[in-house]
Design a protein around this motif. Structure first.
Motif: not given
Length: 282
Positions: A210-213, A234-237
């Motif tokens: 998750s998050g920007k960049g 890895l997991v999606f957020g």
């Protein structure tokens, strides 16, 4: 592939010849309640439906939130418990409302997980181990903000240190609480290598994207993939407004596809691994 006379025999199909399919299970493991959004719950459900998101881990704004947020949580637990999974936010060491007992309160109210952020000392300080012991005892997964944290104000003094939230500080916690399911948010941005190496050592530690960049994150994933990092870690957020679901799901799915991750590996990232962390039967 080999040529036998005039017959071309295909032995295998390359990953890029198998176009992406819809994910049968799509879980957002990192989503913030936003008290400034009018009709927040309805907006979230609408955007989830539009993007094909089946479940979301929704993080409370803080332990002592507004009356409106409390009404929304009661509605969520009553009407949307199959879609929205409550995570209680805790800032270890920051005053009475963030005492370890808040975890008992969150659990009794129906929250299924915890979000830790902005501790007054390193996450793995002796004073904070009781928080994680309680989470482990209750079977509540713990999502930790890792990496440099955003500023809430530019004109007021803040006693916040991103150094306290480095991903390596989760190492002691994972050893101290061996049954605690841990997710390091943002892959420790910018301490990616530290996050990958730490998670590699612990079977119950994962990283959310998750998050920007996202290009920086994608570059780091590509550089470490199959060395210190595997897709099942890895997991999606999202960590963005729910209006951004369609854009970011498509972007990440395309990035992983171009990296050569097959449908099964992408299915793990977008939902199957999160289901294991959350104890959801698939």
């Amino acid at each position: 592939m080999r040529c036998t006379g005039l017959v071309l025999e295909v032995r295998a199909v390359a990953y890029y010849d198998v176009f992406p399919k819809k994910h049968k299970l799509l879980i957002d493991i990192h989503h913030h309640y936003n008290p400034s959004v009018k009709n927040f719950v309805d907006t979230l459900i609408r955007d989830m439906d539009a993007a094909g998101v089946h479940k979301v881990c929704l993080l409370s704004s803080r332990p002592r939130h507004s009356d409106q947020e409390e009404k929304d949580w009661k509605r969520i637990f009553k009407d949307y418990s199959e879609r929205i999974i409550g995570f209680g936010t805790v800032c270890p060491g920051r005053g009475p409302e963030n005492s370890p007992e808040i975890i008992d309160e969150y659990y009794s109210r129906g929250f299924k997980g915890l979000k830790f952020i902005n501790p007054t000392k390193r996450y793995d300080h002796d004073d904070f181990l009781v928080y994680y012991e309680k989470a482990e005892d209750y079977g509540m997964p713990a999502l930790f903000h890792t990496g440099v944290v955003a500023r809430k104000s530019f004109d007021r003094r803040e006693d916040v240190s991103s150094e306290h939230m480095r991903p390596v500080h989760l190492d002691r916690i994972a050893r101290w609480c061996p049954k605690l399911r841990i997710v390091a948010a943002h892959m420790g941005d910018p301490w990616f290598s530290e996050a990958y190496n730490t998670s590699q050592k612990h079977p119950l530690m994962w990283l959310d994207i998750s998050g920007k960049g996202i290009w920086l994150k994608a570059e780091a994933i590509r550089r470490h993939l199959w060395i210190r990092l595997r897709p099942e870690k890895l997991v999606f957020g999202l960590d963005e407004p729910s209006s951004q679901y369609l854009r970011l799901i498509h972007a990440w799915d395309t990035i992983f596809y171009e990296m050569g991750l097959d449908q099964k590996q992408r299915d793990m990232i977008f939902g199957e691994t999160a289901a294991k962390i959350l104890g959801i039967k698939t």
